[in-house]
Design a protein around this motif. Sequence first.
Motif, short mmCIF file in Angstrom:
data_model
loop_
_atom_site.label_atom_id
_atom_site.label_comp_id
_atom_site.label_asym_id
_atom_site.label_seq_id
_atom_site.Cartn_x
_atom_site.Cartn_y
_atom_site.Cartn_z
N THR A 35 0.96 9.28 3.95
CA THR A 35 0.76 8.87 2.56
C THR A 35 2.10 8.70 1.86
O THR A 35 2.47 7.61 1.46
CB THR A 35 -0.12 9.90 1.82
OG1 THR A 35 -1.40 9.96 2.47
CG2 THR A 35 -0.31 9.52 0.36
N ARG A 116 7.42 6.24 2.91
CA ARG A 116 6.74 4.95 2.91
C ARG A 116 7.28 4.13 1.73
O ARG A 116 7.88 4.66 0.80
CB ARG A 116 5.22 5.13 2.78
CG ARG A 116 4.62 5.82 4.01
CD ARG A 116 3.09 5.89 3.95
NE ARG A 116 2.50 4.57 4.09
CZ ARG A 116 1.90 3.92 3.11
NH1 ARG A 116 1.80 4.45 1.91
NH2 ARG A 116 1.37 2.72 3.32
N ASP A 195 -4.50 9.63 3.74
CA ASP A 195 -4.87 8.73 4.84
C ASP A 195 -5.95 9.34 5.72
O ASP A 195 -6.37 8.73 6.70
CB ASP A 195 -3.65 8.38 5.70
CG ASP A 195 -3.10 9.58 6.46
OD1 ASP A 195 -2.91 10.64 5.82
OD2 ASP A 195 -2.87 9.48 7.67
N ILE A 214 -5.05 5.42 2.23
CA ILE A 214 -3.94 4.61 2.73
C ILE A 214 -4.42 3.78 3.92
O ILE A 214 -4.99 4.33 4.87
CB ILE A 214 -2.77 5.52 3.16
CG1 ILE A 214 -2.27 6.34 1.96
CG2 ILE A 214 -1.65 4.70 3.77
CD1 ILE A 214 -1.71 5.53 0.83
N THR A 215 -4.17 2.50 3.89
CA THR A 215 -4.65 1.63 4.97
C THR A 215 -3.67 1.55 6.15
O THR A 215 -4.09 1.34 7.28
CB THR A 215 -4.90 0.20 4.47
OG1 THR A 215 -3.67 -0.32 3.93
CG2 THR A 215 -5.96 0.19 3.40
N SER A 219 3.81 2.69 9.98
CA SER A 219 4.36 1.34 9.88
C SER A 219 4.36 0.63 11.23
O SER A 219 4.44 -0.61 11.27
CB SER A 219 5.79 1.39 9.32
OG SER A 219 6.64 2.16 10.18
N ALA A 223 -3.65 -1.25 10.90
CA ALA A 223 -4.31 -0.89 9.64
C ALA A 223 -5.68 -0.32 9.94
O ALA A 223 -6.30 -0.62 10.96
CB ALA A 223 -4.42 -2.11 8.74
N THR A 226 -10.73 1.66 5.38
CA THR A 226 -10.82 2.87 4.56
C THR A 226 -12.20 3.13 3.98
O THR A 226 -12.39 4.09 3.25
CB THR A 226 -9.81 2.78 3.39
OG1 THR A 226 -10.19 1.72 2.52
CG2 THR A 226 -8.40 2.57 3.91
N PRO A 231 -8.77 1.29 -1.05
CA PRO A 231 -7.41 1.43 -0.52
C PRO A 231 -6.36 1.51 -1.62
O PRO A 231 -6.56 1.00 -2.72
CB PRO A 231 -7.23 0.15 0.30
CG PRO A 231 -8.06 -0.86 -0.44
CD PRO A 231 -9.26 -0.09 -0.96
N ASP A 233 -2.22 1.09 -1.07
CA ASP A 233 -1.01 1.03 -0.25
C ASP A 233 0.21 0.63 -1.06
O ASP A 233 1.31 1.04 -0.76
CB ASP A 233 -1.20 0.03 0.90
CG ASP A 233 -1.66 0.71 2.18
OD1 ASP A 233 -1.09 1.77 2.52
OD2 ASP A 233 -2.59 0.20 2.82
N ASP A 234 0.01 -0.17 -2.09
CA ASP A 234 1.13 -0.65 -2.89
C ASP A 234 1.32 0.29 -4.08
O ASP A 234 0.72 0.11 -5.14
CB ASP A 234 0.85 -2.08 -3.36
CG ASP A 234 2.07 -2.73 -3.99
OD1 ASP A 234 2.95 -1.99 -4.49
OD2 ASP A 234 2.14 -3.98 -3.99
#
Length: 245
Positions: A35, A116, A195, A214-215, A219, A223, A226, A231, A233-234
């Motif tokens: 996360t 992240r 996550d 978190i999708t 990294s 993906a 969820t 979701p 993520d941004d």
Amino acid sequence: MSETPWSATPRAASPASLALPWSEIDTVLLDMDGTLLDLDFDARFWKEHFPRRYVELSGLAEPEAMARLNARFEGLRGQLAWYCLDDWHRALAPDCRNELDLVALKRELAHHIRYRHGVPEFLERLGGAGKQRVLVTNAHPASVDLKFERVDLATRLDRLFNAHEIGAAKESPRFWDRLADQLHFDPDRTLLVDDNLVALAAAEDFGIRHLRAITLPNSRGEAMDTAPFEPLDDFLAATAILADR
């Protein structure tokens, strides 16, 4: 470690899912691995590095060593012992001809520990908006300490609660009951970002109103779907409105 069901078909983040009602949120509960921090480190360690080093230290044939590790992974999934370095040591050290020091083995990969995308600014925006920033993690305290050596996460949080100190994993209802005894927060005005879909479900059962998953925790990984959780993520898009205040 963070265990989540993976899917090759991610859910696309929609504008609605990013538009969190920040005026209705006072406390933000945040998972660590997958996360705030890239799960790449943990995936490399538990799937690649540790199995290889365990074979070397134990002297066992690789098939036998992997069978022992896989049995333990499957048998403890979702339990606090799954995340406990002390339990892993007690279970596996007798197999090893040389000292089994899991923290030392983790240090061999410590250069892979990283935030992240957008996390430092995300946490700064939350703090600037007066939100209570609380880390809730299943990670063993020794793992937390190692990661805090590599990133300045400790300085960006208001509180930290570790499942090993609480005595139950986040997947368990006991974690949330005990957290409520130790942290002043209103579940109806609280957001959890994680996550771990099982942990999110347990938090939802407890009564936490705002939940985001978190999708792409890793990294380097795929993906995940969820559903049934929205979701997030941004982090920068999700807190853009806070940056303007």
